[in-house]
Design a protein around this motif. Sequence first.
Motif, PDB file in Angstrom:
ATOM      1  N   UNK A   1       0.829  -1.207   0.000  1.00  0.00           N
ATOM      2  CA  UNK A   1       0.000   0.000   0.000  1.00  0.00           C
ATOM      3  C   UNK A   1       0.866   1.261   0.000  1.00  0.00           C
ATOM      4  N   UNK A   2       1.992   1.211   0.708  1.00  0.00           N
ATOM      5  CA  UNK A   2       2.891   2.360   0.750  1.00  0.00           C
ATOM      6  C   UNK A   2       3.547   2.581  -0.611  1.00  0.00           C
ATOM      7  N   UNK A   3       3.997   1.518  -1.229  1.00  0.00           N
ATOM      8  CA  UNK A   3       4.639   1.640  -2.543  1.00  0.00           C
ATOM      9  C   UNK A   3       3.677   2.205  -3.578  1.00  0.00           C
ATOM     10  N   UNK A   4       2.413   1.784  -3.505  1.00  0.00           N
ATOM     11  CA  UNK A   4       1.417   2.281  -4.462  1.00  0.00           C
ATOM     12  C   UNK A   4       1.198   3.781  -4.327  1.00  0.00           C
ATOM     13  N   UNK A   5       1.472   4.334  -3.130  1.00  0.00           N
ATOM     14  CA  UNK A   5       1.297   5.775  -2.892  1.00  0.00           C
ATOM     15  C   UNK A   5       2.593   6.564  -3.011  1.00  0.00           C
TER      16      UNK A   5
ATOM     17  N   UNK B   1       7.931   6.127   1.107  1.00  0.00           N
ATOM     18  CA  UNK B   1       9.183   5.381   1.196  1.00  0.00           C
ATOM     19  C   UNK B   1       9.506   4.976   2.630  1.00  0.00           C
ATOM     20  N   UNK B   2       9.523   3.676   2.870  1.00  0.00           N
ATOM     21  CA  UNK B   2       9.902   3.131   4.167  1.00  0.00           C
ATOM     22  C   UNK B   2      11.391   2.814   4.141  1.00  0.00           C
ATOM     23  N   UNK B   3      12.110   3.262   5.163  1.00  0.00           N
ATOM     24  CA  UNK B   3      13.520   2.909   5.274  1.00  0.00           C
ATOM     25  C   UNK B   3      13.661   1.536   5.921  1.00  0.00           C
ATOM     26  N   UNK B   4      13.153   1.416   7.157  1.00  0.00           N
ATOM     27  CA  UNK B   4      13.179   0.128   7.847  1.00  0.00           C
ATOM     28  C   UNK B   4      11.892  -0.050   8.635  1.00  0.00           C
TER      29      UNK B   4
ATOM     30  N   UNK C   1       7.783  -0.339  14.707  1.00  0.00           N
ATOM     31  CA  UNK C   1       8.317   0.989  14.403  1.00  0.00           C
ATOM     32  C   UNK C   1       8.673   1.048  12.932  1.00  0.00           C
ATOM     33  N   UNK C   2       8.251   2.139  12.294  1.00  0.00           N
ATOM     34  CA  UNK C   2       8.607   2.404  10.907  1.00  0.00           C
ATOM     35  C   UNK C   2       9.509   3.629  10.870  1.00  0.00           C
TER      36      UNK C   2
ATOM     37  N   UNK D   1       4.127  12.495   4.604  1.00  0.00           N
ATOM     38  CA  UNK D   1       4.251  11.036   4.589  1.00  0.00           C
ATOM     39  C   UNK D   1       3.779  10.416   5.896  1.00  0.00           C
ATOM     40  N   UNK D   2       4.137  11.021   7.030  1.00  0.00           N
ATOM     41  CA  UNK D   2       3.664  10.488   8.310  1.00  0.00           C
ATOM     42  C   UNK D   2       2.142  10.546   8.374  1.00  0.00           C
ATOM     43  N   UNK D   3       1.584  11.675   7.952  1.00  0.00           N
ATOM     44  CA  UNK D   3       0.127  11.858   7.909  1.00  0.00           C
ATOM     45  C   UNK D   3      -0.535  10.739   7.114  1.00  0.00           C
TER      46      UNK D   3
END
Length: 467
Positions: A207-211, A214-217, A228-229, A242-244
């Motif tokens: 879902x994050x990639x589609x939007x 970018x997740x680091x870890x 934790x992201x 992005x946090x929102x």
Amino acid sequence: MRDTPESAENTSAETVRGVATMEEAKSWLRRRQIQDIECIVPDLAGIVRGKMMPTEKFFSGPVMSMPASIFAQTISGDYPPDDDRFHHNPTDGDLFFEADYSTLAVVPWETDPTAQLIHDAVTQEGAPVETAPRNVLKRVLSLYEKEGWEPVIAPEIEFYLVKPNTDPDYPLTPPVGRSGRPEVGRQSYSISALNEFDDLIDDIYDLSEAQGLEIDTLIHEEGAAQMEINLRHGAPLELADQVFLFKRTIREAALRHDMYATFMAKPMSGQPGSAMHIHQSVIDPETGSNIFSDEDGDATPEFLSFIAGHQEFLPAVTCIMAPYVNSYRRFMRNSTAPCNVFWGHDNRTVGLRVPNSKASARRLENRVPGSDANPYLAIAASLACGYLGIKNDLKPDAPRSGYSSNGPYTLPRGLTEALTLFEQCDELADVFGERFVATYRAIKQEEYETFMSVISAWEREYLLLNV
């Protein structure tokens, strides 16, 4: 967003996230056959407010408007009474909302092709609305811009997965993972505990990639089913966006698996609280160098003043970092959450940590904010502290090298104390604007009064038959 070949081409019709102009937005939406657009804005709690409308109407209709009261609403849906300091529009007239096309992205969990677009609030005369959180952050960033500085941040957001809970009188409990058993003990950095929720984590990534988020870890934190992201470092406004959106995404992913994701600062007794740590550095945009390090790689006076500004002003912005009565349950001695504004090098028992890094990446980690904080306001408040520290040439105390979680409290112990400190700080009023300070105080005071009208289980347990 990072400077990558894909993100640099932000005018391309194939970009996953964000375009530059309305015409590019039309092309972007047409290629994806988007039928509806969610026109969204964060309120003071960080809740997604807005309207959904057909794509054709979005481009053919007038400027979107909503009542001014969306920035005067408490978390329980009430409105504070007006007084001499808080002057809410008595007619609740409309505010206008302008699209920021750099935030355009799909809504991947919707069944029909849908896009989302973050908007900025302006008055009918076209001026930024002082109480809109995105504008508050922009106001602080403009202070840095005037000095020729460019802040860079990287947030870390903690959250819990819990079983669905429809009765607020019952405590929250961890969900059941793929083993068929809920977590009980502490599982910090455990890969096997993380694997308990592999399917959910895959959904979060997808879902994050589609939007274009970018997740680091992603790690398992200390608490039972606590995650934790970490997000990649970048411009403060983009990271706040992005946090929102991440909070919304994680909640949606959890619901797919019959769980709740909660960002409460302290959702369960006996478990650690959830934080939103903010890593901060400042760049000279002309040279690209970090102003916190000199040519020899040593810390600069600006870095020490940035730290000192946090020590001086963090207590006065704690009501933003810890915005609810529940938030203060997280600040406890001998815990992973800070209770003070000490600082130290690679020391996680103080409120202000300087991580080990190369000189070019020297930064300050603010460990005070909770994950329940509005990301725009928490980032703005943290940067405001550092800015005032540099401008006032403040000096920090000596760094703490030992265990400091059992030290004295230097942060407020409750919401009302924190609000008083915020309201009485003239320098912060100049940074945030008197209208924002008065509005925020009124909202939080009303939330506190609502909380005080509820009788807790502790009171029934210990007072019912004993007093």
